[in-house]
Design an enzyme around this catalytic site. Sequence first.
Site, PDB file in Angstrom:
ATOM      1  N   ILE A  19      66.081  39.811  24.644  1.00  0.00           N
ATOM      2  CA  ILE A  19      67.309  39.235  24.090  1.00  0.00           C
ATOM      3  C   ILE A  19      68.530  39.954  24.650  1.00  0.00           C
ATOM      4  O   ILE A  19      69.545  39.324  24.989  1.00  0.00           O
ATOM      5  CB  ILE A  19      67.302  39.327  22.556  1.00  0.00           C
ATOM      6  N   ASP A 151      55.608  55.816  28.908  1.00  0.00           N
ATOM      7  CA  ASP A 151      54.283  55.236  29.119  1.00  0.00           C
ATOM      8  C   ASP A 151      53.880  55.423  30.574  1.00  0.00           C
ATOM      9  O   ASP A 151      54.694  55.205  31.489  1.00  0.00           O
ATOM     10  CB  ASP A 151      54.275  53.737  28.808  1.00  0.00           C
ATOM     11  N   LYS A 193      67.964  61.751  17.194  1.00  0.00           N
ATOM     12  CA  LYS A 193      67.061  62.566  18.012  1.00  0.00           C
ATOM     13  C   LYS A 193      66.116  61.735  18.879  1.00  0.00           C
ATOM     14  O   LYS A 193      65.903  62.073  20.053  1.00  0.00           O
ATOM     15  CB  LYS A 193      66.260  63.515  17.113  1.00  0.00           C
ATOM     16  N   GLN A 196      67.980  60.772  21.919  1.00  0.00           N
ATOM     17  CA  GLN A 196      68.178  61.928  22.809  1.00  0.00           C
ATOM     18  C   GLN A 196      66.923  62.177  23.639  1.00  0.00           C
ATOM     19  O   GLN A 196      66.994  62.437  24.847  1.00  0.00           O
ATOM     20  CB  GLN A 196      68.518  63.172  21.990  1.00  0.00           C
ATOM     21  N   CYS A 383      50.077  19.197  22.782  1.00  0.00           N
ATOM     22  CA  CYS A 383      48.919  19.598  23.582  1.00  0.00           C
ATOM     23  C   CYS A 383      47.645  19.406  22.754  1.00  0.00           C
ATOM     24  O   CYS A 383      47.206  18.286  22.549  1.00  0.00           O
ATOM     25  CB  CYS A 383      49.092  21.027  24.085  1.00  0.00           C
ATOM     26  N   HIS A 520      54.051  20.394  26.940  1.00  0.00           N
ATOM     27  CA  HIS A 520      54.721  21.381  26.085  1.00  0.00           C
ATOM     28  C   HIS A 520      56.240  21.200  26.200  1.00  0.00           C
ATOM     29  O   HIS A 520      56.893  21.882  26.989  1.00  0.00           O
ATOM     30  CB  HIS A 520      54.327  22.801  26.489  1.00  0.00           C
ATOM     31  N   GLU A 522      58.557  22.170  24.308  1.00  0.00           N
ATOM     32  CA  GLU A 522      59.350  23.302  23.818  1.00  0.00           C
ATOM     33  C   GLU A 522      59.883  24.179  24.935  1.00  0.00           C
ATOM     34  O   GLU A 522      60.899  24.866  24.766  1.00  0.00           O
ATOM     35  CB  GLU A 522      58.519  24.146  22.844  1.00  0.00           C
TER      36      GLU A 522
END
Length: 548
Positions: A19, A151, A193, A196, A383, A520, A522
């Site tokens: 977003i 990660d 924190k 940071q 669908c 689909h 949408e």
Amino acid sequence: MTKYVYVTGGVVSSLGKGIASASLAAILESRGLKVTLIKLDPYINVDPGTMSPFQHGEVFVTEDGAETDLDLGHYERFITTRMKKANNFTTGQIYMSVLEKERRGDYLGKTVQVIPHITNEIQDFVRRGAGVGSADAVDVAIVEIGGTVGDIESLPFLEAARQMSLKAGPNNVAFVHLTYVPWIAAAGELKTKPTQHTVQKLREIGIQPDALLCRADRRIPDDEREKISLFTNVPEYGVISMWDVNTIYKVPRMLHEQGLDQLICTKLQLNTRSADLKRWDTLVNEVENPAKDVTIAMCGKYTDLSDSYKSLNEALRHAGIHNHARVNIEYVDSELLTAENISQLQQFDAVLVPGGFGKRGVEGKILAAQYARENKVPYLGICLGMQVATIEYARHLAGLTGANSTEFDPETPHPVIALIDEWQDADGSIQKRDEKSDLGGTMRLGAQSSDVAAGTLAHDIYGPVVTERHRHRYEANEKYLDRLQNAGLVISAITQREKLTEMVELPRAVHPWYVGVQFHPEFKSTPWDGHPLFTAFIKAALDHKAAA
């Protein structure tokens, strides 16, 4: 020369990088810049197409048939640029490409390593997504790196971004870091924190953010912003508060008023006109001041994770905006629907059955379609939702006892839904379709066009031709179409190329609004234009509510 903005995330996932990235792109586009967005996903899957919606949310499909991350849906809803396969890539795609080059001997016998070969490949993919060297080249490419800083999976992407900024120069690459500032209720304080620490981790990699987007459940006070600035080496004007809001369409205005777009334009030396966000203000006003409301039952099986139906939820809300109505979506777990409790659907103004894969929950979806048909409740099947409506009609009105899809019952006596090379005549003999065998057992993906029958509800909505995106394997068995049509089911749209069923409906003399679509829709809905099918569906739901 194309400029780049890398958007990273820290502390926790699901903070809203998609977003935030889409909102920044929308503001820059309103300044007259040509913008695109690229999503880098650190997982080793080649794409999310084989992943459970519970793992990764919905799979968004682009016009060119790529199965991509759901954030590309946000991108298309916020800016005018359409996404393509090149706008989303994964660690799996990068390593696959590098290994294919190694097998061909492209590296001339060198030892293939993460640096420089993997990181160079990532940079090449980013430039390709930005259209560099082609007519599609953009002014600004906003590159969202999935995962969380720290990660191990995302380290090659971050290193590639650092190298790219070094090669391109300081005025061609900017870094925006999205972080989390938690409110500790027991202490009555916002804690800086974690922010940071995540910036410290980013700086260890060699990346100094130009802006920090600080997510919190409330606006961050100026003294806390000053503290964050001091400990992260980000100027105070670059520490931007992103608090929780009741609609995502408020985010562009929020970021603009705090100067994020000006900061980026200054950093990248972009001379543009002022941002014009009037249409966003109009949109927010429409969202916050609906004249009516309507409640939709979404009968699916991925109801525990709303991201599984992200584009669908947004399309319904867009349709609500264009009907001046608030759309309330209630999830109904189709696995729990039975003949004994199906009457719970009577509290809703319309029923929607979304797509999905696998047998679980299918009989509940068939019951939902039957309930909507028999009780004249507006119904939209998408669908799989079209397929269960077809199965239900075959069983109860076309005299095809035991009708089913071969996906759910390979031994069904009446495979009204099947893979193309499984289509059978009514006597059960299999009719091989060699000319279409490329579709049998494979996914039909991307945009395709269909002819729409005159005089149908589908024609009122779409006109003579409908072009929509697809993501499915199983089709309505053409060997049963005559039987179904003779029983009253209307086949209202057929693909132009393969002559496959795309839309079914009930005659308006029998039911006020009952439509199933194989595609689909949408994926093409935006808050500005809505989508004609969903807009018509919500109008039908409002009419049903008014008549009740």
